[in-house]
Design an enzyme around this catalytic site. Structure first.
Site, short mmCIF file in Angstrom:
data_model
loop_
_atom_site.label_atom_id
_atom_site.label_comp_id
_atom_site.label_asym_id
_atom_site.label_seq_id
_atom_site.Cartn_x
_atom_site.Cartn_y
_atom_site.Cartn_z
N LYS A 21 0.84 -1.22 0.00
CA LYS A 21 0.00 0.00 0.00
C LYS A 21 0.87 1.26 0.00
O LYS A 21 0.59 2.20 -0.73
CB LYS A 21 -0.88 0.06 1.26
CG LYS A 21 -1.83 -1.09 1.43
CD LYS A 21 -2.70 -0.90 2.67
CE LYS A 21 -1.98 -0.88 4.01
NZ LYS A 21 -1.33 -2.14 4.41
N ARG A 96 -9.29 1.06 8.77
CA ARG A 96 -8.89 -0.32 9.02
C ARG A 96 -9.98 -1.09 9.76
O ARG A 96 -9.82 -2.28 10.01
CB ARG A 96 -7.63 -0.34 9.88
CG ARG A 96 -6.34 -0.42 9.08
CD ARG A 96 -5.20 -0.24 10.06
NE ARG A 96 -3.98 -0.88 9.69
CZ ARG A 96 -2.90 -0.22 9.25
NH1 ARG A 96 -2.93 1.07 9.08
NH2 ARG A 96 -1.79 -0.87 8.97
N ARG A 168 11.50 -0.96 10.42
CA ARG A 168 10.42 -0.52 11.30
C ARG A 168 10.39 -1.36 12.57
O ARG A 168 10.59 -2.57 12.52
CB ARG A 168 9.08 -0.65 10.56
CG ARG A 168 8.82 0.52 9.66
CD ARG A 168 7.57 0.37 8.86
NE ARG A 168 6.40 -0.14 9.59
CZ ARG A 168 5.17 -0.08 9.13
NH1 ARG A 168 4.93 0.49 7.96
NH2 ARG A 168 4.16 -0.59 9.81
N ARG A 179 -0.37 -8.18 13.65
CA ARG A 179 -0.92 -7.29 12.61
C ARG A 179 -1.75 -8.09 11.60
O ARG A 179 -2.79 -7.62 11.13
CB ARG A 179 0.21 -6.51 11.93
CG ARG A 179 0.68 -5.36 12.83
CD ARG A 179 2.12 -4.97 12.58
NE ARG A 179 2.33 -4.43 11.27
CZ ARG A 179 3.48 -4.51 10.60
NH1 ARG A 179 4.52 -5.13 11.13
NH2 ARG A 179 3.60 -3.98 9.42
P1 AMP Z 1 1.14 1.14 8.78
O1 AMP Z 1 2.35 1.98 8.53
O2 AMP Z 1 -0.04 1.55 7.97
O3 AMP Z 1 1.43 -0.35 8.71
O4 AMP Z 1 0.71 1.42 10.31
C1 AMP Z 1 1.59 1.12 11.38
C2 AMP Z 1 0.82 0.98 12.69
O5 AMP Z 1 0.14 2.21 12.99
C3 AMP Z 1 -0.29 -0.07 12.67
O6 AMP Z 1 0.19 -1.39 12.91
C4 AMP Z 1 -1.18 0.45 13.81
O7 AMP Z 1 -0.61 0.17 15.08
C5 AMP Z 1 -1.12 1.95 13.60
N1 AMP Z 1 -2.17 2.40 12.66
C6 AMP Z 1 -2.01 3.01 11.44
N2 AMP Z 1 -3.19 3.27 10.86
C7 AMP Z 1 -4.13 2.81 11.72
C8 AMP Z 1 -5.55 2.75 11.68
N3 AMP Z 1 -6.25 3.19 10.61
N4 AMP Z 1 -6.19 2.20 12.74
C9 AMP Z 1 -5.52 1.75 13.81
N5 AMP Z 1 -4.18 1.75 13.92
C10 AMP Z 1 -3.49 2.28 12.88
#
Ligand code: AMP
Length: 224
Positions: A21, A96, A168, A179
């Site tokens: 994404k 999400r 990360r 996740r």
């Molecule tokens: P990502 O970079 O999109 O994988 O997001 C990293 C982390 O941020 C996720 O594993 C969640 O802990 C948090 N996070 C990001 N977007 C959301 C969302 N829409 N709802 C809940 N947690 C989020």
């Protein structure tokens, strides 16, 4: 897909962790001239800045848990509030959950607009795990790279901007497992939600970045 060829695209990118994404939204936003809004990036920036939001989010992110719906929906509301209704966007990592999707509907309805399309990046789980375990991110420009273990390139500066590459903190085996679980439990139902609305665009996310990018453009009926 909703909207005419010259109206701004308001997109959501959905997919399991590692589906691409982030990479695909960076490419699409550069091509379409629309802002890339990644909730993960917004939260990581808040963590690095040591703000109250960042400290609150850290309690969830490092364990691979979702931050609470109210908190993340407020972050997106704040980010979209000052943009003109005529501005498009690509939301990467939000919504999400069904609650967040309903929150997004409310935010957009206050602006008098609707989503144009939802790209769902569909990828086999073995490929997702392989990608996450070799993922490196640049701390300067946010570019995402994949390296095999022991590749000396991980010690080099970012080939795009010269920044530092890092892993990360939530790309650890325990956090990855959580996740995926959260994705299947909470995010997968959104596929049905947006399919019923007639705006879900499924993209085969296996293969090289460029191939997936071309499939994304095709799904949006945009010529390369
Ligand atoms: P990502 O970079 O999109 O994988 O997001 C990293 C982390 O941020 C996720 O594993 C969640 O802990 C948090 N996070 C990001 N977007 C959301 C969302 N829409 N709802 C809940 N947690 C989020």
């Amino acid at each position: 897909m909703r909207g005419s060829s010259n109206s701004p695209l308001r997109l959501v990118l959905l997919g399991a962790p590692g589906a691409g994404k982030g990479t695909q939204s960076q490419l699409l936003c550069a091509r379409l001239g629309i802002p890339h809004i990644s909730t993960g990036d917004l939260l990581r920036e808040a963590q690095h800045a040591g703000s109250r939001l960042g400290r609150e989010a850290s309690r969830y992110i490092d364990r691979g848990e979702f931050v609470p719906d109210d908190l993340i929906t407020a972050v997106v509301d704040q980010r979209l509030r000052h943009s003109a209704p005529s501005t498009g966007f690509a939301l990467d990592g939000f919504p999400r959950t069904l609650n967040q999707a309903k929150g997004l509907d409310t935010i957009l309805s206050h602006k008098g607009v609707q989503l144009t399309g939802v790209l769902f990046y569909d990828c086999p789980e073995e490929e997702l795990i392989r990608r996450l375990s070799g993922r490196w991110v640049c701390d300067g420009c946010g570019a995402i790279f994949h390296f095999e273990p022991e590749d000396p390139a991980v010690k080099q500066p970012c080939p795009v901007c010269g920044g530092r590459l890092y892993r990360r903190e939530d790309d650890t085996p325990d956090s990855i497992r959580t996740r995926f679980k959260r994705f299947y439990e909470s995010t997968q139902p959104l596929i049905e939600f947006y399919t019923r609305r007639g705006i879900l665009l499924r993209v085969d996310a296996a293969g090289e970045v460029e191939e997936v990018y071309l499939r994304s453009l095709a799904a949006l009926s945009i010529s390369p």
